[in-house]
Scaffold this motif. Structure first.
Motif, PDB file in Angstrom:
ATOM      1  N   CYS A  34      47.665  57.538 -45.194  1.00 17.93           N
ATOM      2  CA  CYS A  34      47.939  56.616 -44.083  1.00 17.93           C
ATOM      3  C   CYS A  34      47.399  55.204 -44.267  1.00 17.93           C
ATOM      4  CB  CYS A  34      47.363  57.172 -42.782  1.00 17.93           C
ATOM      5  SG  CYS A  34      47.504  58.964 -42.593  1.00 17.93           S
ATOM      6  N   CYS A  90      49.289  51.591 -44.987  1.00 22.19           N
ATOM      7  CA  CYS A  90      49.914  50.744 -43.963  1.00 22.19           C
ATOM      8  C   CYS A  90      49.021  50.556 -42.736  1.00 22.19           C
ATOM      9  CB  CYS A  90      51.233  51.348 -43.496  1.00 22.19           C
ATOM     10  SG  CYS A  90      52.395  51.652 -44.833  1.00 22.19           S
ATOM     11  N   HIS A  91      48.338  51.624 -42.319  1.00 20.88           N
ATOM     12  CA  HIS A  91      47.541  51.519 -41.086  1.00 20.88           C
ATOM     13  C   HIS A  91      46.136  50.975 -41.346  1.00 20.88           C
ATOM     14  CE1 HIS A  91      50.467  53.392 -38.392  1.00 20.88           C
ATOM     15  NE2 HIS A  91      50.732  54.247 -39.346  1.00 20.88           N
ATOM     16  N   ARG A 120      59.404  57.988 -37.598  1.00 21.69           N
ATOM     17  CA  ARG A 120      60.321  57.207 -36.770  1.00 21.69           C
ATOM     18  C   ARG A 120      61.472  56.765 -37.652  1.00 21.69           C
ATOM     19  NH1 ARG A 120      56.804  54.771 -32.705  1.00 21.69           N
ATOM     20  NH2 ARG A 120      55.540  56.517 -32.005  1.00 21.69           N
ATOM     21  N   MET A 171      57.663  54.364 -41.097  1.00 21.84           N
ATOM     22  CA  MET A 171      56.891  55.536 -40.687  1.00 21.84           C
ATOM     23  C   MET A 171      57.751  56.773 -40.859  1.00 21.84           C
ATOM     24  SD  MET A 171      54.093  56.767 -39.592  1.00 21.84           S
ATOM     25  CE  MET A 171      53.651  58.456 -39.174  1.00 21.84           C
ATOM     26  N   ALA A 202      59.388  50.108 -32.843  1.00 20.62           N
ATOM     27  CA  ALA A 202      60.757  50.233 -32.345  1.00 20.62           C
ATOM     28  C   ALA A 202      60.749  51.057 -31.066  1.00 20.62           C
ATOM     29  CB  ALA A 202      61.629  50.895 -33.407  1.00 20.62           C
TER      30      ALA A 202
END
Ligand code: HEC
Ligand code: HEC
Length: 359
Positions: A43, A46-47, A84, A89, A158
């Motif tokens: 993770c 990106c996070h 998503r 993601m 989104a």
């Protein structure tokens, strides 16, 4: 609402530890260490190393109290398991072709909550009524800069995503709008918008939901290393690299049409490759054991081009690794796969079509 209840119910039947009492137990040191290493491997790209978000791709913060206290545990479970659609993601659940078991995901969620000392807020889950057409206008005026005119997400998540809308209740949405997301660009609208305006926006977002339910996918077999090279007897392609690294999507398309010898690596989670990929692309997730990557890839000047949705974070990490080991002809598809799809370039989707392709 009804659908969601059935889904929650089914989940708790399949996975017993997913109950409130168990979630409130404190993780011990070993569990904390295991969760931390999973987080860093899967993770943090990106996070962010410290869950702060925005390390790549506008991935949201995973430490905002406003989010954790209302998303815990169902929303988090759905988002991490299924991902998503149309965003970087992807799903991490084994059921989608990802690397994590349900209990790994539960452990990650408990760890995220425990790191921030979260007490879940029990929101009033009754549906919120409002005027969706008024809400649409308010949304266009206040929200689209970041969330996109179709709610497709730009710098912010989104809100039109079907999985998101199926697991985010009205009160979850309202809580986010009223409170904002601490430590992120999502401000609180409590002072700038009337309560009924916020209800209208919630009604508008709800009107965009068309339903989603968890369906385990039929998974395709990963290719064998001897199938990695596309057109093994073809010539090498010629690429113009931007910044010595990035190849325009059109040049990769041309190399495929001209039957050039090339390896294409899909560096997203395995679930994303299962869902849709460039024809002939080999799944090589960014989190894969690095020694495994080189075991399978020829270091003999064969062009190796990587891509992801990010559009660069995951593919850069794999290409950096290959370059550090002396792989010369390597590059990254500049636009990433989401743009590739938008441009109408060829893709293979789902298992059935993958089988068609190898005929
Ligand atoms: C390639 C980048 C990337 C990686 C790796 C990644 N995420 Fe995400 N994540 C995103 C993006 C981008 C979003 C926002 C998606 C959207 O537009 O809705 C997101 C959204 C989320 C959300 C929803 C948060 C919210 O506020 O709605 C959760 C939870 C989440 N990710 C957890 C994880 C976990 C846990 C992992 C590791 C197992 C992970 N992510 C790996 C990019 C990533
Ligand atoms: C300045 C940019 C910006 C504007 C304007 C903005 N948002 Fe956000 N919003 C964000 C960001 C960034 C996040 C993700 C924050 C995080 O957790 O890291 C977010 C998160 C959210 C979430 C939670 C999503 C989730 O996955 O949990 C909702 C709901 C939301 N916004 C609704 C709205 C609405 C409705 C408006 C307009 C009234 C709005 N936002 C305006 C940037 C914005």
């Amino acid at each position: 609402m009804f659908k969601r209840k059935i889904f929650v119910f089914t989940l708790s039947l399949i996975f017993l530890p997913f109950c409130r009492a168990d979630l409130s137990l404190t993780l011990d040191q070993n569990e904390m260490a295991k969760a931390n290493s999973m987080y860093q491997r899967y993770c943090s790209l990106c996070h962010g190393k410290d869950r702060e978000g925005y390390a790549a791709d506008h991935a949201p913060s995973l430490r905002s109290k406003s989010m954790l206290s209302t998303a815990y545990p169902q929303m988090l479970f759905d988002s991490i398991s299924w991902g998503r659609v149309n965003s970087p993601m992807d799903g991490y659940s084994e059921q989608t072709g990802g690397p994590l078991t349900d209990s790994d995901i539960i452990l990650l969620i408990r760890w995220l909550a425990q790191k921030e000392n979260i007490t879940p807020i029990d929101l009033d889950e009754s549906p919120i009524s409002g005027d969706a057409s008024k809400g649409k206008k308010i949304f266009s005026k206040n929200c689209t800069n970041c969330h996109g005119t179709q709610g497709q997400g730009i710098t912010a998540p989104a809100l039109g995503d079907q999985l998101f809308l199926s697991s985010a209740t009205d009160s979850y949405l309202k809580h986010a709008i009223v409170n904002g997301r601490d430590g992120t660009p999502m401000q609180s609208f409590d002072e700038t918008m009337q309560d009924h305006d916020i209800n209208d926006v919630v009604a508008y977002l709800r009107s965009q939901a068309s339903g989603w339910s968890a369906k385990p996918r039929q998974l395709a077999k990963w290719p064998n290393p001897n199938e990695y090279i596309i057109n093994p007897t073809g010539e090498s392609p010629q690429f113009t690299l931007r910044e010595g690294r990035y190849v325009p999507a059109r040049e990769v398309e041309k190399a495929l049409i001209d039957k050039k010898k090339i390896i294409i690596l899909d560096t997203r989670p395995g679930s994303a490759w299962q869902r849709i990929h460039i024809p002939g692309a080999v799944p090589m997730p960014y989190y894969r054991d690095k020694s495994k990557i080189t075991e399978d890839l020829p270091n003999d000047d064969t062009w190796i081009i990587a891509y992801c949705a990010c559009p660069h974070a995951a593919s850069d990490s794999v290409i950096n690794h290959l370059r550090s080991l002396g792989y010369k002809n390597t590059g990254v598809i500049d636009e990433g796969i989401l743009k590739w799809i938008e441009m109408g370039l060829p893709v293979v989707a789902g298992k059935d079509k993958i089988n068609n392709m190898s005929e």
